[in-house]
Design an enzyme around this catalytic site. Structure first.
Site, mmCIF file in Angstrom:
data_model
loop_
_atom_site.group_PDB
_atom_site.id
_atom_site.type_symbol
_atom_site.label_atom_id
_atom_site.label_comp_id
_atom_site.label_asym_id
_atom_site.label_seq_id
_atom_site.Cartn_x
_atom_site.Cartn_y
_atom_site.Cartn_z
ATOM 1 N N ARG A 1 -9.785 -0.288 7.182
ATOM 2 C CA ARG A 1 -10.731 0.605 6.520
ATOM 3 C C ARG A 1 -11.155 1.780 7.396
ATOM 4 O O ARG A 1 -12.344 2.109 7.529
ATOM 5 C CB ARG A 1 -11.962 -0.148 6.054
ATOM 6 C CG ARG A 1 -12.604 0.647 4.916
ATOM 7 C CD ARG A 1 -13.577 -0.115 4.128
ATOM 8 N NE ARG A 1 -14.020 0.734 3.042
ATOM 9 C CZ ARG A 1 -14.361 0.309 1.857
ATOM 10 N NH1 ARG A 1 -14.323 -0.955 1.568
ATOM 11 N NH2 ARG A 1 -14.748 1.147 0.933
ATOM 12 N N CYS A 2 -10.172 2.380 8.028
ATOM 13 C CA CYS A 2 -10.440 3.629 8.724
ATOM 14 C C CYS A 2 -9.118 4.337 8.847
ATOM 15 O O CYS A 2 -8.079 3.745 8.640
ATOM 16 C CB CYS A 2 -11.022 3.396 10.116
ATOM 17 S SG CYS A 2 -9.894 2.605 11.250
ATOM 18 N N GLN B 1 0.831 -1.210 0.000
ATOM 19 C CA GLN B 1 0.000 0.000 0.000
ATOM 20 C C GLN B 1 0.866 1.260 0.000
ATOM 21 O O GLN B 1 0.367 2.353 -0.180
ATOM 22 C CB GLN B 1 -0.947 0.000 1.210
ATOM 23 C CG GLN B 1 -2.070 -1.017 1.085
ATOM 24 C CD GLN B 1 -3.074 -0.964 2.221
ATOM 25 O OE1 GLN B 1 -3.300 -1.974 2.879
ATOM 26 N NE2 GLN B 1 -3.694 0.177 2.472
ATOM 27 N N GLU C 1 -13.251 5.421 3.805
ATOM 28 C CA GLU C 1 -13.306 4.722 5.078
ATOM 29 C C GLU C 1 -14.448 5.173 5.964
ATOM 30 O O GLU C 1 -14.810 4.496 6.916
ATOM 31 C CB GLU C 1 -11.957 4.878 5.762
ATOM 32 C CG GLU C 1 -10.925 4.183 4.889
ATOM 33 C CD GLU C 1 -9.514 4.405 5.286
ATOM 34 O OE1 GLU C 1 -9.253 5.441 5.894
ATOM 35 O OE2 GLU C 1 -8.685 3.553 4.981
#
Ligand code: CDP
Length: 808
Positions: free
Chosen positions: A386-387, A239, A762
């Site tokens: 996902r935040c 990522q 997110e």
């Protein structure tokens, strides 16, 4: 010169910002033409596989590789002893700790990497893994962070001095050998004083369970060391490819310009692919040792058991208010289970991420947050699934505290939120724990959401349902889950956000070709978010060339400018801003070229959609295509040929997207099965680049929120065995469980972002988890429920009903 199309047609032709442009990357994904790490096949490539520990805590007495080496096709078996002379048996983590690459004397979690087998194919490697004999001596296992802090068992012997003293960690003093750090923000004494003297106080303890991002594609890498040219190429599920290049250079001693890191297509990341894993290091070492490319791709169980987990926060809260419901103070303490190594992916100065946004969307005058990080015999990681860094934990905490305070006050929780929202005119707003929120209009969003679902009607229906249940007319109870969240995304200003000393800016480089098409390269990397589609839209609007004529490239460190990657919804806030700024540099030069071509002063032309026009004479213009051609093929006095720009963007602040969610749920108390009748999600991410992509991001984020709230968990038994290491046990929702989502929006632009955009990817997860959880809790509230821990799987829901005496 006359134009035969209207201005509206010119705008539409660009497919710029605000357009629901179809995702350009989907043609290759839907036709099976994606190029993922496991698709990379190089001549002579070998395959690696790990011997992993079956024990959560054990000393390694010996490792015998003879039988494995004797298997035809096996080329090498690496252990810590082989890596030690290279200084690679341990590696630094993103959190300032260090982690064993291969077990060095002991293992600290089940699934830990013990040896790396390299063989001619994956099947031979797997067979050889079975032949490596490891003699373990079992040690006492600690999976409970509270017990770990009391225990005489020292997990990390490497972090205790010879005289028994406990050296400081990366984040200051440590209280116990198994303690990692204490992080405190806010004013504890003042907060306690307010709470002690308050009219109403609610306290609650909640466990935000350990879970896992579980992307569709697991982690993997292919390393190819070209010894002749001294060049290392590394393809991987990264990522943050540039960060990997820098870390690989520091670890290996290979100069950074001789390392090329490529993130090809990535099948979902959600935080799982931010960290550096032993598999990456071992594939590099194996390629250096063998002189041929080496691939490592983990399987699903390995992914769930050994790569970055998320959450595992034990949170204790106290919130105080006046009798009328005005919140006066908030106290939060977290015991954070970080597993065997502190490998959390957080900016250096924030060992608990942005947990200090736990005052949420509310105007709370005084607050305190304390976090204690603890070692246990669990897998390392601690990523923001996902935040943005730990924001899901923070929002879950405050949204549950609001609900319990509402119970304490005997007040409607929607009203309690309204009373306490930060008001529109208070922005920019500095929260008690230090963050400066850039913009927001919470009440408008809240009112819109409540009206859309007919909140008053729902509460009346719920009251009737309670009566019907008590009268024996139904076995189904009804819950109304509310959540209002503020995210904090776009790390970040370099002055306060870095990872391993690398400042968290981002970048974009644009080259316009003579015929008016362009390529733009960014420091981020899409893992399914549609960057190739949306970043071209930003540019289309900024530079007036059609999005269809702009190629977006990411993920190759040989071509892309340095950037810190994609996670924490930072792409739009940071790289999106860099893109707009680079586009503006192009436009500034284009203006000079246009003025020269039109034989007027620079100030006498202005940009209009896809061209520069002479002010007051719209029939005199040069399109951006004309200008691009001239930039290369016409001598323009005082200007260099070409049309290129690069921008490195250090954002002045983060962006603060927000949203209002409502979930309506029916629960069968006899089976514990929840049925989501309605889910309404209003998101405000500032300026909307692509409404269709945003919609997709929200559907995905809500589905992952449903997973986490209603069943997904990495659970351990007392021996440290992972009980949910396969997709038979680890809940991944399918179309069967997923409801129809109703989406909505308001638009409150970020005042400091060049195009006013905030992140969105997110938000739905951050707001969704408390919303699903609150719906379950709310269904049982009229029967005496105050708080139950997630995940609310059928069994736990059934137990809640049972404990409330609802089974007879
Ligand atoms: O960093 P990441 O790409 O995961 O998250 P993001 O910045 O929230 O962007 C996710 C996707 O939504 C990207 O394709 C963005 O361009 C798009 N987006 C948008 O269209 N409008 C916004 N205001 C924010 C994001």
């Amino acid at each position: 010169m006359k134009d035969d199309i209207t201005r509206e047609e010119r705008v539409a032709g660009l497919k710029g910002m605000g357009c629901s442009r179809k995702r350009v990357e989907d043609a290759r994904f839907t036709q099976g033409k994606g190029n993922y790490v496991d698709d990379i096949k190089l001549p002579g490539m070998l395959h690696g596989d790990f011997v992993r520990s079956p024990y959560a805590h054990a000393r390694i007495k010996s490792i015998n590789i003879d039988a494995a080496m004797a298997l035809p096709g096996v080329v090498a078996v690496l252990t810590a002893k082989d890596l030690e002379p290279l200084g690679l048996h341990w590696m630094p983590t993103l959190a300032g700790d260090k982690q064993m690459v291969l077990a060095d004397g002991k293992v600290l979690f089940q699934g830990q990497e013990v040896a790396f087998v390299v063989a001619s194919d994956r099947y031979v490697a797997a067979d050889a893994v079975e032949l490596v004999e490891v003699d373990y001596e079992e040690l006492e296992v600690l999976v409970d962070p509270f017990k770990s802090l009391q225990s005489d068992v020292v997990l990390r012997e490497d972090l205790v001095a010879e005289d028994g003293s406990i050296p400081n960690g990366a984040h200051g003093p440590r209280k116990h050998p198994n303690h990692i750090f204490t992080w405190e923000v806010g004013e504890e004494e003042a907060t306690n004083q307010v709470i002690d003297n308050a009219e109403v106080v609610a306290t609650e303890e909640m466990y935000y369970h350990r879970t896992h991002p579980c992307p569709l594609e697991t982690c993997g890498s292919v390393a190819s060391m070209d010894k002749v040219n001294g060049k290392l190429t590394l393809w991987g599920t990264f990522q943050a490819p540039h960060v990997v290049r820098t870390v690989a250079s520091i670890l290996s001693g290979i100069e950074e310009h001789n390392i090329r890191v490529v993130s090809p297509d990535i099948g979902g990341g959600f935080g799982n692919k931010v960290g550096v894993y032993p598999g990456y290091v071992c594939s590099i070492v194996a390629s250096i040792v063998t002189g041929v490319p080496v691939k490592w791709v983990e399987d699903r169980m390995e992914n769930l058991m050994s790569t970055a987990f998320a959450r595992d926060y034990w949170m204790k809260g106290k919130i105080s208010a006046t009798k009328e419901g005005k919140i006066t103070g908030l106290h939060c303490h977290v015991t954070a289970d970080h597993g065997a190594f502190d490998a959390c992916a957080d900016p250096t100065k924030f060992p608990a991420g942005f947990m200090n946004i736990c005052t949420g969307s509310y105007d709370i005058p005084v607050a305190y947050l304390g976090v204690d990080g603890v070692y246990t015999n669990k897998a390392p990681g601690g990523v923001s699934y996902r935040c943005s860094f730990r924001v899901t934990e923070a929002v879950y905490f405050i949204e549950r505290m609001i609900e319990v305070l509402a119970i304490e006050l005997n007040m409607d929780p929607a009203k309690l939120r309204s009373i306490n929202f930060i008001k529109k005119e208070q922005f920019p707003y500095t929260a008690a724990l230090g963050w400066e929120y850039d913009s927001g209009d919470y009440q408008t969003a809240w009112d819109k959401a409540l009206a859309a679902v007919d909140y008053t009607g729902l509460r009346a229906e719920q009251a009737q349902r309670v009566e019907d249940f008590k009268a024996g007319k139904t076995r189904k109870v009804m819950g109304i889950g509310l959540s209002f969240f503020t995210e904090i995304v776009g790390a970040g200003p370099v002055k306060n956000c870095d990872i391993l000393g690398m400042g968290m800016f981002d970048s974009c480089e644009i080259r316009i070709h003579p015929t008016g098409s362009a390529v733009a390269r960014l420091g981020t990397i899409s893992q399914g978010q549609g960057h190739a589609t949306t970043f071209a839209q930003i540019l289309a609007t900024e530079i007036g060339l059609p999005a269809d004529s702009i190629t977006i490239e990411e993920g190759d460190t040989d071509t892309a400018p340095y950037g810190l990657g994609t996670y924490g919804s930072r792409s739009t806030p940071v790289a999106g801003a860099a893109t707009a700024m680079a586009g503006r540099k192009i436009r500034a030069k284009a203006q000079m070229i246009a003025a020269y071509l039109l034989e007027v002063h620079d100030d006498d032309v202005e940009f209009d959609v896809d061209r520069f026009v002479v002010k007051g004479a719209p029939e005199r213009f040069k399109t951006m295509k004309d200008i691009a051609y001239a930039a290369y093929h016409q001598a323009i006095p005082g200007l260099e040929p070409g049309l290129e720009a690069v921008s490195y963007y250090d954002p002045p602040n983060m962006t603060y997207p927000f949203g209002a969610y409502v979930c309506v749920m029916d629960i069968d108390v006899d089976t514990g099965v929840p049925e989501i009748r309605r889910f309404y999600a209003l998101d405000d991410c500032g300026t909307r680049i692509n409404p269709m992509v945003i919609e997709g991001q929200i559907h995905g984020g809500l589905t992952e929120a449903l997973a986490v709230a209603l069943g997904q968990e990495i659970a351990y038994d007392d021996m440290g065995n992972v009980k949910t290491g396969t997709l038979m046990d680890f809940f991944l929702p399918t179309a069967w469980e997923v409801p129809n989502y109703e989406t909505d929006f308001t638009v409150t632009p970020s005042p400091h972002h060049p195009i006013g955009a905030k992140g969105v990817g997110e938000s739905p997860h951050v707001g969704g988890v408390p919303c699903f959880s609150n719906a379950v809790q709310d269904a049982f509230r009229p029967f005496g429920n105050r708080h139950t821990n997630m995940p609310h799987d059928h069994w736990r829901i059934w137990q809640t009903a049972n404990s409330l005496g609802m089974h007879g």
